[in-house]
Design a protein around this motif. Structure first.
Motif, short mmCIF file in Angstrom:
data_model
loop_
_atom_site.label_atom_id
_atom_site.label_comp_id
_atom_site.label_asym_id
_atom_site.label_seq_id
_atom_site.Cartn_x
_atom_site.Cartn_y
_atom_site.Cartn_z
N CYS A 263 -8.54 -5.74 -8.48
CA CYS A 263 -9.00 -6.73 -7.49
C CYS A 263 -10.42 -6.45 -7.01
O CYS A 263 -10.88 -7.07 -6.05
N ARG B 174 -5.76 -7.30 -1.37
CA ARG B 174 -5.53 -8.51 -2.16
C ARG B 174 -4.09 -8.59 -2.68
O ARG B 174 -3.45 -9.62 -2.55
N CYS B 175 -3.63 -7.47 -3.32
CA CYS B 175 -2.35 -7.55 -4.03
C CYS B 175 -1.29 -6.59 -3.51
O CYS B 175 -0.15 -6.63 -3.95
N CYS C 272 -7.80 -2.54 -5.03
CA CYS C 272 -7.53 -1.75 -6.24
C CYS C 272 -8.51 -2.15 -7.34
O CYS C 272 -9.26 -3.13 -7.20
N CYS D 14 -3.92 -2.17 -1.26
CA CYS D 14 -4.89 -3.19 -1.67
C CYS D 14 -4.76 -4.45 -0.79
O CYS D 14 -3.67 -5.01 -0.66
N GLU E 180 -1.13 -3.36 -3.91
CA GLU E 180 -1.00 -2.15 -4.71
C GLU E 180 -1.40 -0.92 -3.88
O GLU E 180 -2.38 -0.97 -3.14
ZN LIG Z 1 -5.21 -5.27 -5.88
#
Ligand SMILES: [Zn+2]
Length: 250
Positions: free
Chosen positions: A193, A171-172, A190, A169, A174
């Motif tokens: 997000c 953003r995060c 994900c 991911c 994952e």
């Molecule tokens: Zn994410």
């Protein structure tokens, strides 16, 4: 800093060729050793010009250019490396070549060598010319489809330094449940997000990973729906991070 005036040799592909004045042409070139080069070919539209018909789009040339104090270099010699005659005889291949050169024009505007991008462009033009067949039947039209066009575009984006994050991911971080794509985040996202992205199917995700991991001649295939998602992912990544808008890929 502008280089010292003088002559230099380089290989280059003609991206665009514009009639200028009475008998000249202005060329937008993508060169092997200096990236983007603007050049003028004086007298090249005269009937008995020494340049013949080789200063046309999609020609791959060995050039000698003279750099003065102006913006444009002057073409002093041009020899054909490949004129791609089969590509020129096919409507779909011509369209694909024009979109590829347009993407290079928009995305790679610096006067800096980018061997990866140059070799990719040469490879795609050769495929469209049928020098190496995607379908294995010696016809370049197989390379003119939507799948190969997007594989080219993804690889060009990678060569230009804007490759999307595809492994986790964006953003995060994952690694599981990657089901969206966010141009702003610059990659797959994900479920948690996904709000600023759009749905990306596993098929579209797999196409992007495989296209980037294989030579252009072995570009994977995918459904039209998945390819539309890939095109959107590439477009939104470039709009957010390169501030470039490309023409439709097919
Ligand atoms: Zn994410």
């Amino acid at each position: 800093m502008r280089p010292v005036p003088g002559s230099f040799k380089t290989e280059a592909v003609v991206l665009r060729s514009i009639r200028y004045g009475e008998a000249d042409r202005i060329l937008h070139l993508y060169s092997a050793t200096r990236g983007r080069v603007g050049a003028i070919a004086k007298g090249s539209r005269r009937p008995r010009s020494r340049f013949g018909g080789r200063l046309e789009p999609f020609f791959r040339l060995d050039l000698v250019l003279h750099e003065g104090r102006g913006e444009l270099a002057t073409v002093t010699a041009a020899h054909t490396v490949s004129g791609h005659p089969h590509l020129r005889a096919s409507g779909p291949a011509l369209g694909a070549a024009a979109r590829a050169c347009d993407a290079v024009l928009r995305l790679l505007d610096s006067a800096e060598a980018n061997p990866g991008a140059y070799n990719l462009l040469c490879r795609y033009l050769a495929l469209l010319d049928g020098e190496e067949s995607v379908a294995g039947d010696g016809v370049g039209d197989g390379a003119a489809g939507f799948g190969p066009a997007l594989a080219f575009r993804l690889k060009l984006v990678l060569a230009a330094g804007f490759a999307p994050e595809l492994g986790s991911c964006a953003r995060c971080g994952e690694g599981d449940g990657l089901r969206g794509f966010s141009g702003a985040a610059g990659g797959v996202v994900c479920g948690a997000c996904e709000r600023d992205g759009f749905e990306l199917s596993p098929e579209a995700h797999a196409f992007m990973v495989e296209a980037l991991g294989h030579p252009l001649a072995d570009a994977p295939s995918a459904s039209d729906r998945a390819l539309r998602q890939v095109e959107r992912a590439v477009s939104e990544t470039l709009e957010h991070h390169a501030h470039v808008r490309l023409r439709a890929a097919a």
